[in-house]
Design a protein around this motif. Structure first.
Motif, PDB file in Angstrom:
ATOM      1  N   GLY A   1       0.777  -1.229   0.000  1.00 39.52           N
ATOM      2  CA  GLY A   1       0.000   0.000   0.000  1.00 39.52           C
ATOM      3  C   GLY A   1       0.812   1.284   0.000  1.00 39.52           C
ATOM      4  N   GLU A   2       2.142   1.193   0.044  1.00 36.16           N
ATOM      5  CA  GLU A   2       2.950   2.411   0.041  1.00 36.16           C
ATOM      6  C   GLU A   2       2.905   3.086  -1.324  1.00 36.16           C
ATOM      7  N   ARG A   3       3.091   4.405  -1.290  1.00 38.71           N
ATOM      8  CA  ARG A   3       3.174   5.196  -2.517  1.00 38.71           C
ATOM      9  C   ARG A   3       4.604   5.687  -2.649  1.00 38.71           C
ATOM     10  N   LEU A   4       5.327   5.139  -3.606  1.00 37.19           N
ATOM     11  CA  LEU A   4       6.709   5.561  -3.859  1.00 37.19           C
ATOM     12  C   LEU A   4       6.676   6.752  -4.812  1.00 37.19           C
ATOM     13  N   GLU A   5       7.325   7.829  -4.410  1.00 34.00           N
ATOM     14  CA  GLU A   5       7.347   9.053  -5.206  1.00 34.00           C
ATOM     15  C   GLU A   5       8.768   9.296  -5.705  1.00 34.00           C
ATOM     16  N   LEU A   6       8.885   9.648  -6.955  1.00 39.14           N
ATOM     17  CA  LEU A   6      10.192   9.927  -7.538  1.00 39.14           C
ATOM     18  C   LEU A   6      10.391  11.435  -7.547  1.00 39.14           C
ATOM     19  N   TYR A   7      11.465  11.874  -6.916  1.00 36.78           N
ATOM     20  CA  TYR A   7      11.747  13.302  -6.786  1.00 36.78           C
ATOM     21  C   TYR A   7      12.826  13.714  -7.762  1.00 36.78           C
ATOM     22  N   ARG A   8      12.588  14.808  -8.451  1.00 36.92           N
ATOM     23  CA  ARG A   8      13.588  15.374  -9.345  1.00 36.92           C
ATOM     24  C   ARG A   8      14.216  16.578  -8.652  1.00 36.92           C
ATOM     25  N   GLU A   9      15.341  17.027  -9.173  1.00 36.78           N
ATOM     26  CA  GLU A   9      16.022  18.183  -8.600  1.00 36.78           C
ATOM     27  C   GLU A   9      15.179  19.431  -8.827  1.00 36.78           C
ATOM     28  N   LEU A  10      15.269  20.370  -7.887  1.00 35.22           N
ATOM     29  CA  LEU A  10      14.569  21.639  -8.039  1.00 35.22           C
ATOM     30  C   LEU A  10      15.204  22.444  -9.161  1.00 35.22           C
ATOM     31  N   THR A  11      14.378  23.174  -9.897  1.00 35.01           N
ATOM     32  CA  THR A  11      14.906  24.002 -10.977  1.00 35.01           C
ATOM     33  C   THR A  11      15.338  25.367 -10.465  1.00 35.01           C
ATOM     34  N   ALA A  12      14.839  25.747  -9.294  1.00 30.28           N
ATOM     35  CA  ALA A  12      15.222  27.031  -8.693  1.00 30.28           C
ATOM     36  C   ALA A  12      15.260  26.871  -7.184  1.00 30.28           C
ATOM     37  N   ASP A  13      16.160  27.586  -6.545  1.00 27.56           N
ATOM     38  CA  ASP A  13      16.252  27.572  -5.092  1.00 27.56           C
ATOM     39  C   ASP A  13      15.051  28.331  -4.535  1.00 27.56           C
ATOM     40  N   PRO A  14      14.211  27.702  -3.713  1.00 21.44           N
ATOM     41  CA  PRO A  14      13.013  28.372  -3.192  1.00 21.44           C
ATOM     42  C   PRO A  14      13.322  29.661  -2.434  1.00 21.44           C
TER      43      PRO A  14
END
Length: 109
Positions: A69-82
């Motif tokens: 039941g887990e949801r695996l999320e794929l994270y990409r690099e941020l395009t800009a520093d928040p």
């Protein structure tokens, strides 16, 4: 024979989101589950990098043992520093306010 586990693997890009529901064997790691979904290759193709993995919004290591039941999320690099983005927004608002005040002050003469 062991019962298979069902998990979701998600990849969200600005223009599209992919979700794959896969069945894996108990004891499968997050990295193996992502590879089984095929979204790791898509992420690499779209973003030019291998993704970081999270479960329900929390980063996990590639060796995380996936649970049913887990949801695996794929994270990409941020395009800009928040932080830099917020600073730029604040600076732009200040500049607009300053220009508006200068116009208002000059129109009363």
């Amino acid at each position: 024979m062991s019962e298979m586990l069902t998990v979701d693997v998600l990849l969200a890009l600005p223009h599209k989101c992919w979700r794959r529901r896969i069945e894996i064997a108990p004891g499968t790691t997050a990295a193996d589950a992502v590879r089984a979904s095929g979204l790791d290759a898509l992420c690499h193709e779209q973003c030019g990098q291998m993704p970081k993995i999270g479960v329900f919004g929390r980063k996990v290591g590639d060796d995380h043992v996936v649970q049913a039941g887990e949801r695996l999320e794929l994270y990409r690099e941020l395009t800009a520093d928040p932080r830099q983005r917020r600073r730029a927004d604040v600076q732009a608002r200040r500049e607009r306010t300053r220009l508006q005040q200068a116009r208002d002050d000059g129109s009363g003469d």
